[in-house]
Design a protein around this motif. Structure first.
Motif, PDB file in Angstrom:
ATOM      1  N   HIS A  36     -25.700 -17.015 -11.127  1.00 43.63           N
ATOM      2  CA  HIS A  36     -25.584 -16.341 -12.432  1.00 43.63           C
ATOM      3  C   HIS A  36     -24.386 -16.878 -13.224  1.00 43.63           C
ATOM      4  O   HIS A  36     -23.960 -17.990 -12.994  1.00 43.63           O
ATOM      5  CB  HIS A  36     -25.531 -14.824 -12.261  1.00 43.63           C
ATOM      6  N   GLU A  51     -22.064  -9.022 -10.371  1.00 40.68           N
ATOM      7  CA  GLU A  51     -22.337 -10.025  -9.326  1.00 40.68           C
ATOM      8  C   GLU A  51     -21.743 -11.381  -9.678  1.00 40.68           C
ATOM      9  O   GLU A  51     -21.161 -12.052  -8.827  1.00 40.68           O
ATOM     10  CB  GLU A  51     -23.850 -10.137  -9.096  1.00 40.68           C
ATOM     11  N   HIS A 112     -24.600 -15.477  -3.740  1.00 37.87           N
ATOM     12  CA  HIS A 112     -25.158 -14.324  -4.476  1.00 37.87           C
ATOM     13  C   HIS A 112     -24.771 -13.018  -3.788  1.00 37.87           C
ATOM     14  O   HIS A 112     -24.235 -13.027  -2.679  1.00 37.87           O
ATOM     15  CB  HIS A 112     -26.691 -14.412  -4.519  1.00 37.87           C
ATOM     16  N   GLN A 113     -25.059 -11.916  -4.495  1.00 43.25           N
ATOM     17  CA  GLN A 113     -24.903 -10.577  -3.918  1.00 43.25           C
ATOM     18  C   GLN A 113     -26.241  -9.872  -4.049  1.00 43.25           C
ATOM     19  O   GLN A 113     -26.961 -10.062  -5.024  1.00 43.25           O
ATOM     20  CB  GLN A 113     -23.827  -9.758  -4.649  1.00 43.25           C
TER      21      GLN A 113
HETATM   22 ZN   LIG Z   1     -27.934 -13.157  -7.584  1.00 44.54          ZN
END
Ligand SMILES: [Zn+2]
Length: 223
Positions: A36, A51, A112-113
Motif C-alpha cells: 500500500h 497498515e 502487509h498486515q
Molecule cells: Zn495489505
C-alpha cells in the motif's frame, strides 16, 4: 495503449536485469515491498493505525537488518502511480512488478498486515503463489522463523494463494508476510511498538537468510 505499457515494462526489464546481474556476482539481492502507500492506506487497525505506515516501518527495519548481513535491497516507493492515473491501484501494482522484474532479485518479500471480522484471530502468516515451488520454500522458511522468533504459540502455516496480484505476476520467488492482525487489539498494539517491529524484522531476515542458504554467523565474523 495496454500493449505499449507492457512493451515498455519488458524493455526496461532486460536492461535493468543486466545491470543488476553485474552487482550480483557475490551478493544476494532482495526486493522489499512495503504494501500500500500514498492514497491507499490498506487496512485500518482497531487502534486507528494505518497498515501502510506499519508496513513501511517494518520494511525499513528489515532493509537495515538485511544490509547488515551484506544483502542488497531494493525497495518500492510508496504510491507508485501517476497522480492523474484513472486506476491508481492497478498502476501501482504494475509498477511494483516492473521494479521486481528490473531488479531480478533472488527473492521478493512484501510486508502487509492482516484483518478479520472477529477480534480473537491473530498471528503472522506468510503467503506464496500456489504454483511456485521456490515461493513455497521461501514462505515456509519465513513462517517458521516468525513462529520461532516472534510467537511460538502461532500454529499458522505458510499458505498457497492464486489471486494475489504481486505473487501471480512476478516470476521470482516471492512471499507476502502478513505480520499480524490489526483487528486483534493486542496484536494491533504490539505492531505499533518499535521493539516488536524489530523482532519481526529480525525473524523475517532470518527466514530470508535461511532461504538463501546463508549462515548468519559467517556474515557477522567481523563484529
Ligand atoms: Zn495489505
Amino acid at each position: 495503449m495496454a500493449l505499449l505499457l507492457i512493451a515498455g515494462i519488458f524493455g526496461l526489464s532486460r536492461e535493468g536485469a543486466k545491470l543488476v546481474s553485474q552487482q550480483k556476482a557475490d551478493k544476494a539481492t532482495v526486493v522489499l515491498d512495503a504494501g500500500h502507500g500514498g492514497t491507499d492506506p490498506g487496512k485500518i487497525g482497531v487502534n486507528g493505525e494505518k497498515e501502510k505506515k506499519l508496513n513501511l516501518e517494518i520494511a525499513l527495519l528489515l532493509k537495515k537488518e538485511l544490509e547488515e548481513h551484506d544483502i542488497l535491497t531494493r525497495s518500492s516507493d510508496e504510491g507508485l502511480y501517476d497522480s492523474n492515473s484513472k486506476n491508481k491501484k492497478v498502476q501501482d501494482l504494475q509498477k511494483r512488478c516492473d521494479l521486481i522484474h528490473k531488479t531480478a532479485p533472488d527473492c521478493m518479500v512484501s510486508i502487509h498486515q492482516n484483518s478479520y471480522t472477529t477480534p480473537e484471530v491473530k498471528g503472522a502468516q506468510v503467503f506464496y503463489y500456489t504454483h511456485s515451488a521456490e515461493g513455497k520454500k521461501l514462505a515456509e522458511d519465513l513462517q517458521s522463523a516468525l513462529v520461532e522468533k516472534v510467537d511460538p504459540d502461532n500454529n499458522r502455516l505458510a499458505k498457497g494463494n492464486t489471486s494475489y496480484y504481486l505473487l501471480k505476476k512476478t516470476d521470482v520467488p516471492a512471499a507476502i508476510v502478513e505480520c499480524g492482525f490489526l483487528s486483534n487489539p493486542e496484536e494491533a498494539q504490539l505492531l505499533t511498538s518499535e521493539e516488536y517491529q524489530k523482532k519481526l524484522s529480525k525473524a523475517i531476515c532470518d527466514g530470508v537468510l535461511k532461504y538463501l542458504g546463508k549462515s548468519k554467523k559467517s556474515d557477522k565474523s567481523s563484529t
